[in-house]
Design a protein around this motif. Structure first.
Motif, PDB file in Angstrom:
ATOM      1  N   LYS A 165      16.897  82.650 -18.670  1.00 13.29           N
ATOM      2  CA  LYS A 165      18.340  82.769 -18.843  1.00 13.29           C
ATOM      3  C   LYS A 165      19.063  81.556 -18.259  1.00 13.29           C
ATOM      4  O   LYS A 165      20.015  81.024 -18.854  1.00 13.29           O
ATOM      5  N   LEU A 166      18.616  81.090 -17.088  1.00 13.45           N
ATOM      6  CA  LEU A 166      19.206  79.897 -16.472  1.00 13.45           C
ATOM      7  C   LEU A 166      18.972  78.665 -17.346  1.00 13.45           C
ATOM      8  O   LEU A 166      19.862  77.828 -17.524  1.00 13.45           O
ATOM      9  N   SER A 167      17.764  78.570 -17.903  1.00 10.41           N
ATOM     10  CA  SER A 167      17.426  77.419 -18.754  1.00 10.41           C
ATOM     11  C   SER A 167      18.256  77.423 -20.029  1.00 10.41           C
ATOM     12  O   SER A 167      18.688  76.367 -20.505  1.00 10.41           O
ATOM     13  N   GLU A 168      18.477  78.595 -20.597  1.00 12.11           N
ATOM     14  CA  GLU A 168      19.317  78.689 -21.793  1.00 12.11           C
ATOM     15  C   GLU A 168      20.755  78.297 -21.477  1.00 12.11           C
ATOM     16  O   GLU A 168      21.429  77.655 -22.298  1.00 12.11           O
ATOM     17  N   GLU A 169      21.229  78.664 -20.289  1.00 11.17           N
ATOM     18  CA  GLU A 169      22.581  78.276 -19.873  1.00 11.17           C
ATOM     19  C   GLU A 169      22.685  76.762 -19.738  1.00 11.17           C
ATOM     20  O   GLU A 169      23.658  76.140 -20.177  1.00 11.17           O
ATOM     21  N   CYS A 170      21.670  76.158 -19.133  1.00 11.49           N
ATOM     22  CA  CYS A 170      21.635  74.698 -18.987  1.00 11.49           C
ATOM     23  C   CYS A 170      21.653  74.026 -20.351  1.00 11.49           C
ATOM     24  O   CYS A 170      22.435  73.102 -20.597  1.00 11.49           O
ATOM     25  N   LEU A 171      20.803  74.516 -21.265  1.00 12.87           N
ATOM     26  CA  LEU A 171      20.705  73.932 -22.602  1.00 12.87           C
ATOM     27  C   LEU A 171      22.032  74.022 -23.343  1.00 12.87           C
ATOM     28  O   LEU A 171      22.435  73.085 -24.041  1.00 12.87           O
TER      29      LEU A 171
END
Length: 749
Positions: free
Chosen positions: A210-216
């Motif tokens: 979820k954090l990685s998707e937010e970053c992307l």
């Protein structure tokens, strides 16, 4: 071998023969498949199966696998095919498709639908079947919903790991891996998947993902294709083996028997760049004595530098050095851009996102990736064995540094493979040399240029083109679209200059504009051809300092209406030239046949240009209907039926002669629809955003020179008596009446 090296054979790492048989021996064998609705199913032949994948035997799922569906259809529909393999009717004919997954747009029999849509006739149509799989497999996994079994109602991607776990637990499945396709090592051996002790990183962990998707979602990726690649990778990436037992690399700190595998290594090395020069005393090669020893860089020090941790009081690194490193990191991070190959999206670059979100605070997360393709040479893959190969040094020695950079910039943008073409490099040498010669010629005859502020129509157009080039080229450079930057900052400017030179006629070019052109073009091409630009800047333009320090040129706001008007002018001249040639050719043919006609020669002609600046009558009605049925954001129209209904209900549709007018309406509607989809809603305007007559009258001298006419008169088609001036050629106006954007010209002796 894969089974053996995964310790699934009787003797580990040694394949064990259980029985020898052929594929024919298995046909008709009654078997039971885990979780199948049918108690007994039969082993059947399938032409598209790969015998070197797994056991060469697969469970058939004709509801969702296009290959399986067509294999079943072939066996059912072709008795001769069944006879060829000795397949009995009772092994095939009683079995119907069992729906198990519902996919949006494809329903619960996706394989059947896609095969019908693509008109696939047999399992031999491999290309069509590959396309069918591409269409339904990913959709089935990401959007499909189970409609049978204990996981009915769940998404396929949720149910799949649950079913996998269940089958393993009840002893009806084993964990098995093999390469997706044949992999050969550098030693020439075929590679297998072996079960070894390894460390894994669980990248698919929900909170971390979820954090990685937010970053992307907040990153600039410069292309939709790149973003889709990352989104797809985040969708499937889960456990990744991050260790290996041999080769070069960094030892895993907690288990030094293993090395970090190369794709998992150095995923946050950009952070190290910010302090490396301080660690190595300013020597990038690390040959001088280091200010800081490796042993001093403890976890506490790194935590302080990169993660906002407390000051490492136990460290013996001087406080000034530690604070300087902290300052450098905070200055440079987060990084705005990382450039890398598109093949690393599915691993290394996605790891970079994951690991930054795991280690660093949000204000230090990556801001952008620019992914590129590979490079080809003269439209072919680079290969030493075929001789189609160049190193950078070889290219520079053959073409020069600037011509090499020019050809590389022209090789292509985006994630498609770039194509370095020798002819482009050679042409660049000629174009740049020719441009230098032109500037030398202009500067030598500078006194002949027209002085004073820009005042003519041609001046305004050229000045506007320079402004457009500055703005567009800046945007293209910011987006790392170097081919587009070369187009807008060099090719388009060259075209504008050549057009301006011709448009000025005997009045000559404006001195200030010519100087601005040379200044701007030099600055715009500097990132691509710096040596050429510096030569022009210092030696020809006699400017102080370096062009690379001169800054980006200033420019006024582009006048898009003026650009549109000039395009109209140039297109109209081309159109009028065609009409002139056609009329001259027509008069010659008429004279040969002895028909009475006015003979036209190419000398001392007069041109009558007829302009109709606004659509009226049934054309205006059609355009208003299209305007009401057009979605300008999506550039789509309502259905043809809806448009036709609106036309029939309009005043045109209610007219007594509608059937006659309808024959003209339909092609007009089609043409305008296509034009609006291509250029936007302005194609549906009743008139152009500028005065056509004004533009043509202001450029009578240019039109006369371009067409070789003695005299030109611009007339409004709607004025009474205008048609009479065409004399015997008035019939040409009826054959080709003018419309907004399309004037008609008549030529008289």
């Amino acid at each position: 071998l894969n089974l053996a090296y995964q310790k699934l054979s009787r003797v580990p790492e040694k394949p064990t023969c259980l029985v020898e048989l052929t594929g024919y021996d298995l046909i008709g064998l009654p078997v039971k498949s885990p979780l199948s609705f049918n108690e007994i199913i039969y082993a059947l032949p399938m032409l598209t199966i790969l015998t070197d994948k797994g056991t060469g035997i697969v469970t058939s799922v004709p509801s969702d696998a296009p290959d399986d569906y067509m294999a079943l259809q072939d066996l059912k529909a072709k008795p001769a095919f069944r006879a060829k393999f000795g397949v009995k009717d009772e092994w095939v004919l009683p079995f119907e498709i069992v729906p198990i997954i519902d996919i949006p747009e494809y329903g619960d029999r996706a394989a059947e639908k896609v095969c019908l849509d693509l008109k696939i006739k047999s399992q031999n149509e491999k290309d069509k079947l590959a396309e069918a799989k591409r269409l339904v497999y990913l959709r089935g996994f990401t959007e499909g919903t189970m409609i049978v079994g204990e996981y009915a109602g769940r998404r396929v991607q949720e149910a799949k790991p649950l079913l996998r776990t269940k089958l393993i637990e009840i002893g009806q499945a084993i964990t098995y891996s093999e390469p997706e396709k044949k992999v050969m090592s550098r030693s020439g051996d075929e590679c297998v998947v072996a079960l070894t002790d390894q460390w894994y990183i669980t990248y698919g962990e929900p909170e971390w993902k979820k954090l990685s998707e937010e970053c992307l979602s907040n990153m600039n990726l410069y292309s939709d294709e790149t973003r889709h690649g990352f989104e797809h990778t985040l969708g499937w990436l889960n456990q990744w083996a991050c260790s290996r037992s041999f080769g070069l690399g960094t030892r895993i700190p907690w288990d030094e028997e293993f090395l970090v595998e190369s794709l998992s290594d150095s995923t946050i090395y950009m952070a190290y760049y910010t302090v490396a020069h301080l660690l190595q005393n300013g020597d990038m090669y690390g040959k001088s004595a280091d200010l800081v020893q490796p042993a001093q860089m403890t976890d506490e020090v790194w935590e302080f530098l990169f993660c906002g941790g407390p000051y490492p009081k136990s460290s013996n690194i001087p406080a000034a050095t530690l604070n300087k490193m902290k300052q450098e990191f905070e200055y440079w991070y987060p990084f705005d851009l990382r450039v890398s190959g598109k093949d690393l999206i599915q691993n290394h670059l996605t790891f970079c996102i994951y690991n930054h979100t795991a280690i660093m605070s949000k204000d230090h997360w990556p801001r952008g990736f620019r992914c590129n393709g590979h490079i080809m040479l003269n439209s072919e893959k680079m290969s030493k064995s075929t001789g189609n190969f160049r190193t950078l040094r070889q290219a520079i020695e053959e073409f020069s540094a600037d011509a090499t950079r020019f050809s590389l910039a022209d090789a292509g943008d985006g994630v498609d493979d770039a194509n370095f073409v020798f002819e482009t490099a050679n042409t660049a040498i000629l174009r740049l040399t020719k441009e230098i010669a032109w500037m030398e010629e202009i500067l030598a005859a500078e006194s002949l240029l027209r002085i004073g502020p820009p005042s003519t129509y041609a001046d305004r157009v050229f000045e506007n083109e320079i402004n457009i080039a500055v703005k567009m080229t800046e945007k293209n450079y910011r987006d790392y679209m170097f081919r587009e930057a070369l187009k807008t900052g060099f090719y388009d400017l060259q075209t504008a200059r050549d057009e301006y030179r011709f448009s000025c006629g005997s009045g000559g070019m404006n001195r200030d504009l010519v100087w601005r052109f040379m200044d701007v073009q030099t600055r715009l091409i500097t990132p691509v051809c710096p040596h050429y630009a510096e030569f022009v800047w210092r030696e020809l333009l006699k400017k102080d300092g370096f062009v690379i320090k001169a800054g980006w040129p200033s420019a006024g706001s582009p006048d898009l209406k003026l650009k549109s008007a000039n395009k109209y002018l140039q297109d109209s001249i081309v159109l009028m030239r065609k009409l002139l040639n056609k009329q001259i050719l027509g008069s010659k043919k008429s004279n040969k046949k002895g028909a009475p006609a006015t003979s036209l020669s190419e000398d001392k002609l007069k041109g009558l240009i007829y302009v109709n600046e606004k659509f009226e009558g049934w054309q205006a009605e059609c355009l208003q209907i299209l305007q009401s049925k057009f979605d300008s954001n999506a550039r789509t129209f309502a259905s043809d039926g809806e448009i036709m209904k609106a036309l029939q209900e309009s005043t045109v549709g209610q007219a007594a002669d509608f059937k006659k007018i309808q024959k003209q309406c339909m092609p007009f509607l089609r043409f305008k629809k296509d034009e609006a989809i291509k250029i936007g809603v302005q194609a549906l305007d009743l008139k152009l955003p500028f005065g056509e007559i004004d533009v043509l009258k202001e450029n009578l001298d240019l039109i006369k020179r371009q067409l070789g006419l003695e005299e030109v008169e611009v007339l409004s088609f709607t004025d009474s008596g205008a048609s009479a001036k065409a004399g015997t050629h008035a019939s040409l106006l009826n054959q080709n009446p003018p419309s907004p954007g399309n004037p008609t010209a008549i030529f008289l002796p």
